[in-house]
Scaffold this active site. Structure first.
Site, PDB file in Angstrom:
ATOM      1  CD  GLU A 150       2.617  -9.434 -14.300  1.00  0.00           C
ATOM      2  OE1 GLU A 150       3.522  -9.852 -15.059  1.00  0.00           O
ATOM      3  OE2 GLU A 150       2.835  -8.728 -13.320  1.00  0.00           O
TER       4      GLU A 150
ATOM      5  CD  GLU B 158       9.567 -11.944 -17.373  1.00  0.00           C
ATOM      6  OE1 GLU B 158       9.238 -12.700 -16.449  1.00  0.00           O
ATOM      7  OE2 GLU B 158       9.360 -10.722 -17.344  1.00  0.00           O
TER       8      GLU B 158
ATOM      9  CE  LYS C 237       6.758  -2.670 -10.299  1.00  0.00           C
ATOM     10  NZ  LYS C 237       6.982  -3.487 -11.504  1.00  0.00           N
TER      11      LYS C 237
ATOM     12  CB  CYS D  19      -0.880  -0.014   1.226  1.00  0.00           C
ATOM     13  SG  CYS D  19      -1.688  -1.601   1.482  1.00  0.00           S
TER      14      CYS D  19
ATOM     15  CG  ASN E 128       2.074   0.581   3.762  1.00  0.00           C
ATOM     16  OD1 ASN E 128       0.875   0.792   3.627  1.00  0.00           O
ATOM     17  ND2 ASN E 128       2.998   1.088   2.958  1.00  0.00           N
ATOM     18  N   GLY E 129       1.480  -3.075   6.276  1.00  0.00           N
ATOM     19  CA  GLY E 129       1.979  -4.275   6.942  1.00  0.00           C
ATOM     20  C   GLY E 129       0.840  -5.069   7.548  1.00  0.00           C
TER      21      GLY E 129
ATOM     22  CD1 TRP F 165      -2.633  -3.937  -2.614  1.00  0.00           C
ATOM     23  CD2 TRP F 165      -4.657  -4.594  -3.312  1.00  0.00           C
ATOM     24  NE1 TRP F 165      -2.591  -4.109  -3.975  1.00  0.00           N
ATOM     25  CE2 TRP F 165      -3.823  -4.504  -4.421  1.00  0.00           C
ATOM     26  CE3 TRP F 165      -5.989  -4.979  -3.487  1.00  0.00           C
ATOM     27  CZ2 TRP F 165      -4.247  -4.794  -5.704  1.00  0.00           C
ATOM     28  CZ3 TRP F 165      -6.423  -5.273  -4.763  1.00  0.00           C
ATOM     29  CH2 TRP F 165      -5.555  -5.170  -5.849  1.00  0.00           C
TER      30      TRP F 165
ATOM     31  CG  HIS G 163       9.231 -35.319 -21.488  1.00  0.00           C
ATOM     32  ND1 HIS G 163       9.522 -36.654 -21.670  1.00  0.00           N
ATOM     33  CD2 HIS G 163      10.340 -34.638 -21.870  1.00  0.00           C
ATOM     34  CE1 HIS G 163      10.764 -36.782 -22.110  1.00  0.00           C
ATOM     35  NE2 HIS G 163      11.281 -35.566 -22.253  1.00  0.00           N
TER      36      HIS G 163
HETATM   37  C1  AGP Z   1       6.342  -9.312 -12.730  1.00  0.00           C
HETATM   38  O1  AGP Z   1       5.756  -8.845 -13.891  1.00  0.00           O
HETATM   39  C2  AGP Z   1       5.465  -9.467 -11.589  1.00  0.00           C
HETATM   40  N1  AGP Z   1       4.718  -8.313 -11.314  1.00  0.00           N
HETATM   41  C3  AGP Z   1       5.989 -10.213 -10.370  1.00  0.00           C
HETATM   42  O2  AGP Z   1       6.197 -11.532 -10.772  1.00  0.00           O
HETATM   43  C4  AGP Z   1       7.270  -9.682  -9.673  1.00  0.00           C
HETATM   44  O3  AGP Z   1       8.363  -9.848 -10.503  1.00  0.00           O
HETATM   45  C5  AGP Z   1       7.457 -10.434  -8.351  1.00  0.00           C
HETATM   46  O4  AGP Z   1       6.374 -10.168  -7.515  1.00  0.00           O
HETATM   47  C6  AGP Z   1       8.759 -10.099  -7.655  1.00  0.00           C
HETATM   48  O5  AGP Z   1       8.851  -8.742  -7.364  1.00  0.00           O
HETATM   49  P1  AGP Z   1      10.233  -8.089  -6.967  1.00  0.00           P
HETATM   50  O6  AGP Z   1      11.122  -8.188  -8.136  1.00  0.00           O
HETATM   51  O7  AGP Z   1       9.909  -6.686  -6.598  1.00  0.00           O
HETATM   52  O8  AGP Z   1      10.771  -8.882  -5.809  1.00  0.00           O
END
Ligand code: AGP
Length: 609
Positions: free
Chosen positions: A489, A482, A604, A2, A99-100, A73, A505
């Site tokens: 995503e 990726e 994020k 947050c 936050n937390g 959130w 497989h």
């Molecule tokens: C990536 O597009 C994602 N939003 C997610 O997988 C992200 O990479 C993951 O949560 C790790 O985040 P960080 O790199 O800030 O540790």
């Protein structure tokens, strides 16, 4: 995570607090709220939904020169106005944003209910507010009361608190969750991320874990939980005010994809020594002696960062001949990890705040392991809790969907692999070839970006595909993963990224005539076997989009579409290969009309385990 923003000074707080929260919006949230103090009264505005809803409901704003705000959130209870931050104590004397997560909240709530508190929300934050409120009512200063309350909680808390009867100060604290304080003339700002402070100041202090700061317009006093005074270093905020602006782009994701040449250039700056074919890593030098004895490298990370870790592990084994693995940090922490003196642990995280990565890091540290960090966020928890490390300097990544952090982190692992390779058996000549390849890389990424319109056409054609497969080999298995992650995503499309070998497989059964498949076929030792895989896919009717060297006529013949790679060193192929996959995912999501920068259900940084 947050967002928190607070202000104390001689200007109206509302606009500053809302402005700061807006710069943190990208982290994702489902409610927003602000409290100000005016005439010794708390003025509270909260709203479910976006900040815009909060502003629409309060067109005049709230009066007062001191204010705190939050975008949250929901973690305890539903998304309702009662559960929004800020939260007040039962006497409506103090207000806090938090936050937390407080782990022992139920025990504390029961204790307070037994003492007569009637809670208005289901949140853990209101319980913390009540603890602080009871302290000030009993005669403690706000700071002393915050300290006393924090000593009673188990869990994480980045907080800012204000007392309406003492409107000359804010109190901020960090237990696990980041808090930074911006310094100005006659004003202080406090936020969960330096990005929110940048329009107002370029000077900040970063609270360390278990620190509490008391802020007035002209002073800051920082103490630990035992109330011992702490000296803080003033740091420069490196972001530019425009870093969080979208510029000419329709979405931050597109902007960040296109920023990659510049970002990679920044990751490399000052770190290559062409004369000896080696990487210069500041943090490395401080540990040189211990690193000489390292016999194994364990990278750990989550999500996209885990894919960059897989690239690193491959390069480390391939070029440094060093046993290396990439572990899912969430699993590593619950596996009772084997920690020894001859292993280097490398934590990778864009935000530096991912809870699973930090839990693993702390577990390894508690057993005496040597830990390096690779992160994008200066002053993040990861950067503060590792023994040494590397900032990738990709600039703020706003879109939830990570792009430039992936390539910058993969490049960070390359530098580490190069450094180890040169300590072991890579010759100076081979080191020089690798350094030259890295120097050319930003420009080659620029060339890959020129294929955006072809990727868009493919995306528009396959935006309703039932399933998309991404295949690669060697370091490009990680890139295939990726590519699939991007599509899941932001475009909400089922996709799988895997090795060309693994495909046979089981997953090959998913291929039917017309199924879109992205295949990564760089001209390295994996090429021959990848061509075999292409033929298998073709025989089942797949539509193959291959990324391969421009003069590879064999691939061109089998594939339905080819994105050409410039001639390159095999160690950099993951960074080139991922570019069309990022563009493809972006344009699929665009064709489907989704909220690209804020995909559903995602934040994020994931600050809970
Ligand atoms: C990536 O597009 C994602 N939003 C997610 O997988 C992200 O990479 C993951 O949560 C790790 O985040 P960080 O790199 O800030 O540790």
């Amino acid at each position: 995570m947050c967002g928190i923003m607070g202000y104390i000074g001689n200007q109206e707080a509302w606009g500053i607090v809302v402005g700061g929260l807006r710069r943190l919006e990208y982290r994702g949230y489902d409610s927003a709220g602000v409290v100000t103090v005016s005439g010794k009264a708390l003025r509270l505005a909260r709203s479910v939904g976006h900040l815009r809803a909060l502003e629409d409901a309060n067109p005049e704003g709230l009066p007062g020169n001191i204010g705190i705000g939050h975008t949250s959130w929901a973690t305890h209870g539903g998304v309702t106005e009662a559960n929004c931050h800020p939260h007040l104590d039962s006497k409506s004397r103090i207000a806090i944003v938090h936050n937390g997560i407080i782990d022992n909240v139920e025990a504390l709530r029961a204790e307070l209910v037994a003492k007569g508190t009637q809670f208005r929300s289901e949140t853990d934050t209101e319980v913390l507010a009540e603890l602080i409120g009871r302290g000030v009512e009993a005669g403690l200063s706000l700071r002393d009361s915050v300290v006393a309350a924090l000593k009673r909680i188990e869990g994480t808390a980045g907080i800012v608190a204000v007392d309406r009867l003492d409107p000359e100060r804010l109190v901020a604290a960090r237990i696990g969750s980041p808090v930074v304080v911006g310094l100005g003339e006659g004003a202080c700002w406090v936020a969960s991320d330096a990005l929110a402070l940048r329009p107002y100041t370029d000077r900040m202090i970063v609270l360390d874990d278990s620190e509490i700061a008391e802020l007035t317009p002209n002073s800051i006093k920082t103490v630990d939980l035992e109330q011992r005074s702490r000296e803080k270093r003033v740091e420069k905020i490196l972001h530019q005010p425009e870093d969080a602006d979208i510029g000419q782009f329709a979405h931050f994701m597109l902007k960040e994809i296109h920023e990659q040449p510049v970002a990679l250039d920044r990751t490399l700056r000052g770190r290559l020594d062409a004369s000896i074919g080696n990487a210069r890593l500041g943090g490395f030098q401080t540990q040189e002696q211990r690193l000489f004895d390292i016999r194994r490298v364990v990278f750990f990370a989550c999500g996209t960062s885990l894919y960059s870790a897989q690239v690193g592990a491959y390069l480390m084994s391939r070029y440094a001949r060093m046993p290396a693995t990439a572990e899912d940090a969430a699993e590593l922490s619950v596996q009772n990890p084997i920690v020894d003196r001859q292993t280097l642990y490398v934590a990778i995280s864009q935000s530096g705040e991912t809870a699973d990565t930090l839990v693993a890091l702390r577990e390894i540290r508690s057993r005496g392991g040597l830990i390096a960090g690779i992160t994008n966020v200066v002053g993040s928890s990861l950067s503060r809790e590792t023994d040494f490390g590397m900032y990738v300097h990709a600039g703020p990544e706003i879109s939830v969907c990570s792009t430039k952090a992936f390539t910058a982190q993969a490049l960070g692992t390359e530098l580490l692999a190069l450094r180890f390779a040169r300590m072991r058996d890579l010759s100076a000549n081979d080191g020089r070839l690798w350094v030259e390849a890295l120097e050319r890389l930003p420009q080659q990424v620029r060339l890959m970006l020129e294929h955006a319109s072809a990727c868009r056409e493919l995306a528009e054609r396959f935006c309703n595909a039932r399933f998309t497969m991404f295949v690669g080999r060697g370091p490009n298995v990680a890139v295939a993963g990726e590519g699939a992650l991007k599509l899941k995503e932001i475009a909400y499309l089922p996709a799988e990224g895997l090795s060309g070998a693994g495909m046979k497989h089981g997953p090959l059964a998913l291929i039917e005539p017309g199924s879109p498949v992205w295949a990564l076929v760089p001209p390295d030792e994996t090429r021959e076997r990848m061509i075999g895989n292409l033929r298998e896919l073709k025989a089942r009717g797949a539509f193959i989009m291959a990324v391969a060297q421009s003069d590879d006529s064999e691939v061109a013949q089998i594939a339905d579409h080819m994105v050409p790679l410039p001639p390159h060193h095999p160690a950099v192929s993951p960074i080139l290969n991922v570019i069309p996959l990022q563009l493809y995912a972006y344009y699929v999501a665009l064709a489907k009309g989704y909220d690209i920068d804020k995909p559903r259900n995602l934040a994020k940084s994931v600050t809970v385990t």
